[in-house]
Design a protein around this motif. Structure first.
Motif, PDB file in Angstrom:
ATOM      1  N   THR A  92      35.005  36.538  32.016  1.00 28.77           N
ATOM      2  CA  THR A  92      35.335  37.802  31.353  1.00 28.77           C
ATOM      3  C   THR A  92      34.304  38.903  31.620  1.00 28.77           C
ATOM      4  O   THR A  92      34.683  40.006  32.016  1.00 28.77           O
ATOM      5  CB  THR A  92      35.490  37.565  29.841  1.00 28.77           C
ATOM      6  N   PRO A  93      32.993  38.635  31.428  1.00 25.90           N
ATOM      7  CA  PRO A  93      32.043  39.727  31.702  1.00 25.90           C
ATOM      8  C   PRO A  93      32.139  40.228  33.138  1.00 25.90           C
ATOM      9  O   PRO A  93      32.072  41.432  33.390  1.00 25.90           O
ATOM     10  CB  PRO A  93      30.677  39.089  31.439  1.00 25.90           C
ATOM     11  N   MET A  94      32.324  39.304  34.069  1.00 24.29           N
ATOM     12  CA  MET A  94      32.406  39.715  35.475  1.00 24.29           C
ATOM     13  C   MET A  94      33.649  40.579  35.696  1.00 24.29           C
ATOM     14  O   MET A  94      33.590  41.574  36.425  1.00 24.29           O
ATOM     15  CB  MET A  94      32.452  38.471  36.364  1.00 24.29           C
ATOM     16  N   LEU A  95      34.765  40.190  35.076  1.00 25.13           N
ATOM     17  CA  LEU A  95      35.973  40.993  35.225  1.00 25.13           C
ATOM     18  C   LEU A  95      35.747  42.411  34.701  1.00 25.13           C
ATOM     19  O   LEU A  95      36.175  43.390  35.321  1.00 25.13           O
ATOM     20  CB  LEU A  95      37.123  40.357  34.456  1.00 25.13           C
ATOM     21  N   TYR A  96      35.081  42.495  33.569  1.00 29.33           N
ATOM     22  CA  TYR A  96      34.794  43.832  33.031  1.00 29.33           C
ATOM     23  C   TYR A  96      33.900  44.615  33.986  1.00 29.33           C
ATOM     24  O   TYR A  96      34.075  45.822  34.169  1.00 29.33           O
ATOM     25  CB  TYR A  96      34.160  43.738  31.641  1.00 29.33           C
ATOM     26  N   ALA A  97      32.952  43.932  34.595  1.00 28.45           N
ATOM     27  CA  ALA A  97      32.063  44.623  35.538  1.00 28.45           C
ATOM     28  C   ALA A  97      32.853  45.144  36.731  1.00 28.45           C
ATOM     29  O   ALA A  97      32.651  46.277  37.185  1.00 28.45           O
ATOM     30  CB  ALA A  97      30.952  43.682  35.991  1.00 28.45           C
TER      31      ALA A  97
END
Lengths: 330, 560, 145
Positions: free
Chosen positions: B357-362
């Motif tokens: 999830t954090p990577m997708l947001y990035a």
């Protein structure tokens, strides 16, 4: 804070910056009781406080700075207004106030010196002197302001309203909301045969008996209001009806340029904000006096004195610019 | 170690939970009067997210009203109040404090290896100021709200009959000081509380970003404060400095306002960029590319931000000379921004990317910020800006940067540090689905508005020509989709608090100091002074099956 | 971290037995000299009012104020002995104000001569209502109806 006082290894005697994180790091320091738990050394704590204060001073510089920009823009738009209106300010009082602030800055700097060298009594004396300077400044400012209010040298619409009685600014505000019956009265102007409207006191305004007198003729022109200010104050205290009246003299002056009210708008904005800073300064100096009397300060710990000193000097510094910019135009 | 393997929920061994900041003290007062930066950060986060909910509801109301030309369900005055409230709440209560005050407060001292910020009391005070500012906004609503737009342009703001203008101005003034004190605290903390070994160039890039942000907060916000004070005085006493009918200068107001508010948009975006630097490096497990370039570009953006404010005023009576100057300088902001984008992409290149999830947001941030940034260049160009000024093109542009970038980064950062803050893991699959929904909804909402704007639909209008309706309907549907994504996010995050898996100390394999302490961190952050290493050296970190987290191993072991 | 404060008073400034633990001790004679200089400069700037040099007056007054401000910050505020970063921040703040002023003045300067003269509309309305016979009331703006 109370929630913290109860827990863990909090040492109730620790200094003001402590918040009881104690634990493995925050040890109660017998040598430096003022040292907060998250600092390692007094030097680190002092440097942090000082950097924080300087950053705060930077915000003060920008806070006033925007007003200086406003001043510059207005002055560049209306140079004649500033030349003209500056004459209404009392240079003597402004100069005295500058001197008073400089001296109070000096006593504050001496106060820091006394705190650094552990002279408790001298520190308290210095702080009281600084306080006296601040109070003196505000008293002089009060005389300046009240006189201007009386003759409607104010911001906004009130500037263009003739003085109808001794109610000063209050009356000006009143007349913007309530309908005030005006009775024109012919007055001979010193400048020529121009007549200005003067209103008698409306009947519904309650005034003490003996004050419903004719308005005194203008004693002086725009420049050199100083003697009149003193006269006015004296008159008020003596309750002498014959000198009690004030007039919006500027309204009778044919040489007044349009937009002169803007000079007073920026004048009150800047000196008013500065005055608020002086009042805040008096508050924190008072707090220092209490703490100094308690013996909180000495060569090991004098940070609050130093920081308040910095604040007080910046207040002085702002005034150093305000004085020539408002009082010394031509 | 590319993906997190799916594992049964039961932890294989108990993490020592003897003491952490969440359970150290109990009771309402222990929170509201805490001096612990972590708790203050958590309180900020909760407050900001609640405000986000409020601002979001206003946004949905505005979008719903725009479904049809003319009246859909509210009248024009109410519409004006609603979009103003949406803007003011989102700017002053949400985005500006979201990253520095909420996440920054929690993360900064731990990342730095400090026990707290330099002035814990001031920190708490700035949170209380935030509350006071929020209360002022509510008072303003009670007193008749305000319809000035979040920019409070004079002379409209000084003459409008809406009764809540002065309270909200007081609120924004107070919020300004809240922001200033946070900024002061961060600068002093970074300067004076770095532990041994934490040199400037060993600082994680998020700290560099927070530092640059803090500089802007300290230097720009006082100007907003005095400007708003003048507007309030102008309204109450008619001093006339900004009122042309009194000889004043409304353009001067705009100079003052944008001298703060342009840097303010960098208060929003610079820390967002800092978060993205962390997210990209940690979740692609690769040394960040061009560390110093990213660090200095943050500071460069902070400084540039002060000399471009006039690009908000191209059509508002600013002189041609200034227009030209500001237009030219504005282009230069593209340079440090592009430097960051290139560095992030170079970091991703050949990285061992964990797609969570954090990577997708990035990744969403990079795409949305690129669109938002490049359309900024259209608006920086004088000739096109005259056409596009005050149209939906501008609205779309700043939503791509403010929401698509700053808020997306905030949400990404929240997911990144969620295990650290709460000690719980959230459902990563739902997280990725929600992120995708938000991303799609966002683009449907706002890309449409680029087209609306270039066709000439002015912003802030209640009514419009029927030919714009298709776009408006698409945009509104997009906003509902986006709202759905956020509702899903809220649901699984709340669920994780109740029944989420215990988080290990280092679930992502981050090398910065906050991953060295337990999740949630102990009350004192570190039981002993942490050993400071390179922030983006991931070679010593290895996935540990037993604890379901990353652990530090000796270099020789790591190679084996 | 653990910076032993290097600025703790060179002997030239303070030959005192008591030294502060941290910070710089500025000898009283420096403070009094600064105060005297400030008072003298105030007198000079007041005196300059009676010398008409046209536009130059403003700049002389500002220059004197600048010197006074420098004295206050260097000696009263101990900036002379303070950390370089504190000096930098203070200067930086002033630079930003000057920057803002320069841009705003450049903008205003472009319009010099293009501004309407006479009373603005609200002022004229007040004058017409409350003081129609004041000389200023006759200075109607030519651009206004």
């Amino acid at each position: 804070m109370s929630a913290h006082a109860s827990h863990g290894d909090h040492h109730g005697t620790q200094g003001h910056d402590d918040h009881g994180h104690g634990g493995g790091h925050g040890h109660h320091n017998a040598e430096y009781p003022f040292l907060a738990h998250h600092f390692e050394t007094p030097a680190q704590q002092f440097d942090s406080a000082k950097l924080g204060m300087w950053l705060f001073l930077v915000t003060e510089v920008l806070f006033f700075g925007a007003l200086f920009v406003g001043y510059a823009v207005l002055r560049s738009r209306f140079p004649d207004v500033f030349k003209y209106a500056s004459a209404y300010l009392d240079t003597t009082m402004g100069a005295i106030n500058t001197g008073v602030l400089i001296l109070s800055s000096l006593t504050m700097a001496m106060g820091v010196y006394c705190a650094q060298t552990g002279r408790k009594t001298a520190l308290i004396v210095c702080l009281w002197l600084t306080m006296a300077g601040a109070a003196g400044f505000m008293v002089i400012k009060y005389f300046e302001y009240t006189h201007k209010f009386h003759v409607h040298l104010v911001w906004g619409e009130g500037f263009y309203k003739p003085v109808t009685d001794d109610g000063g600014l209050q009356r000006a505000e009143l007349s913007s909301t309530a309908v005030v019956p005006l009775t024109p009265a012919q007055t001979t102007m010193s400048s020529g045969a121009v007549s200005a409207q003067q209103a008698a006191t409306p009947s519904f305004v309650q005034l003490p008996a003996g004050e419903l007198t004719a308005i005194a003729p203008p004693a002086q022109g725009p420049a050199g209001m100083a003697p009149e200010v003193i006269d006015a104050k004296a008159a008020e205290h003596a309750a002498d009806p014959s000198t009690h009246g004030h007039e919006a003299l500027h309204l009778q002056d044919a040489s007044m340029p349009p937009n002169t009210h803007l000079f007073f708008a920026i004048y009150y904005a800047m000196t008013g904000l500065h005055g608020i800073h002086v009042l805040i300064g008096m508050g924190v100096i008072g707090w220092l006096i209490v703490r100094a009397s308690r013996g909180d300060f000495g060569p090991k710990y004098y940070t609050p004195v130093d920081l308040v000193g910095l604040y007080w000097h910046i207040v002085d510094l702002v005034w150093i610019f305000l004085f020539p910019l408002f009082y010394l135009i031509d | 170690m590319t993906t997190l393997p799916a594992r049964p929920a039961a932890p294989t061994y108990d993490t020592p939970e003897s003491d952490n900041y969440l359970i150290h003290d109990k009771g309402f007062l222990s929170w509201i009067l805490t001096l612990d930066h972590k708790r203050i950060g958590v309180m900020y986060t909760v407050s900001v997210l609640l405000s986000f909910l409020v601002g979001g509801i206003f946004a949905l109301l505005v979008r719903t009203e725009l479904l049809t030309p003319g009246r859909t369900f509210i009248d024009a005055d109410t519409f004006n109040h609603f979009f103003t409230l949406h803007g003011a709440v989102m700017v002053f209560l949400v985005i500006i404090p979201s990253i520095p005050a909420a996440l920054g407060n929690f993360v900064l001292p731990i990342m730095l290896g400090a026990k707290d910020v330099a002035f814990p009391r001031l920190n708490l005070f700035s949170y209380h100021l935030w509350i006071a500012g929020a209360i002022c906004t509510v008072v303003s609503l009670v007193m008749g709200s305000f319809d000035t737009g979040w920019t409070f342009y004079t002379p409209y703001s000084t003459t409008t009959s809406a009764g809540g203008v002065v309270p909200v101005i007081v609120g924004a003034f107070i919020l300004g000081f809240s922001s200033i004190f946070t900024g002061m605290n961060f600068i002093v903390t970074i300067h004076k509380l770095r532990p041994p070994g934490m040199t400037w160039f060993r600082m994680p890039l998020f700290l560099w970003a927070l530092y640059a942000t803090a500089l802007i907060q300290v230097l720009a916000t006082p100007v907003l404060a005095i400007t708003l004070a003048l507007v309030a005085v102008e309204r109450l006493a008619n001093i006339g400095i900004f009122n042309p009918a009194m000889g004043g200068d409304p353009v001067l107001y705009q100079h003052f306002f944008w001298f703060y508010s342009h840097p303010a948009v960098y208060i929003m975006i610079v820390p967002a960029m800092g978060i993205i630097s962390e997210l990209i490096a940690v979740h692609s497990h690769r040394q960040i590319f061009g560390y110093r370039f990213i660090a200095f570009s943050s500071v460069a953006i902070a400084i540039f931000s002060f000399i471009v404010w006039g690009h908000h005023m191209f059509t508002s009576g600013q002189s041609p000379l200034m227009n030209t100057l500001f237009s030219a300088i504005t282009y230069s902001v593209a340079i440090p921004s592009a430097v960051k984008i290139f560095n992030w992409i170079c970091t991703l290149y050949k990285g061992s990317i964990t797609l969570n999830t954090p990577m997708l947001y990035a990744l969403a941030f990079i795409i949305l910020f690129t669109i938002g940034g490049l359309t900024g260049l259209h608006l920086a160009t004088l000739s096109t800006d005259v056409h596009l000024h005050d149209t939906y093109f501008v609205v779309a542009h700043f939503h791509y940067t403010m929401m698509g970038s700053a808020l997306i980064a905030m949400v990404g950062g929240l997911h990144h540090w969620w295990p650290k803050i709460t000690g719980r893991m959230y459902n990563d699959k739902l997280g990725m689905i929600a992120c995708a929904i938000v991303f799609i909804g966002f683009n449907i909402t706002f890309f449409t508005q680029f087209m609306l704007g270039s066709h000439g639909m002015p912003r802030r209008y209640y009514d419009y020509q029927p030919e714009f309706q298709t776009y408006h309907v698409i945009s509104t549907i997009g906003s509902y989709i986006m709202a759905g994504g956020f509702v899903l996010t809220a649901m699984y995050l709340i669920q994780s608090l109740v029944s989420g898996k215990r988080a290990p100390a280092n679930p992502w394999g981050g090398a910065t100091l906050e991953w060295e302490c337990t999740s949630p961190p102990p009350y004192y952050n570190f039981h002993e002074a942490p050993k400071v290493g390179e922030p983006y050296d991931f070679s010593n970190l290895q996935w540990d099956e037993r604890g379901e987290g990353y652990v530090t191993v000796k270099p020789t072991e790591a190679k084996a | 971290m653990g910076h032993a404060h290097s600025n703790s008073g060179p002997a030239g400034h303070a030959g005192h037995a008591v030294q502060p633990l941290v910070g710089h001790l500025v000898a009283p004679w420096i403070l009094f000299a600064t105060g005297t200089a400030l008072i003298i400069l105030t007198m000079v700037t007041v005196a300059m009012r009676y010398v008409d040099l046209g536009e130059a007056n403003l700049f002389i007054a500002l220059a004197i104020a600048g010197v006074k401000a420098t004295l206050v910050s260097l000696f009263f505020m101990h900036l002379r002995w303070d950390r370089p970063f504190n000096q930098l921040m203070f200067l930086g703040g002033i630079v930003f104000v000057v920057l803002m002023m320069a841009f705003c003045l450049m903008d205003t300067g472009q319009y010099r001569g293009a501004q309407f003269t006479g009373n603005p509309v609200d002022v004229q309305a007040v004058l017409d209502r409350d003081a129609p016979n004041a000389p200023i009331a006759a200075k109607k703006s030519p651009d206004l109806p």
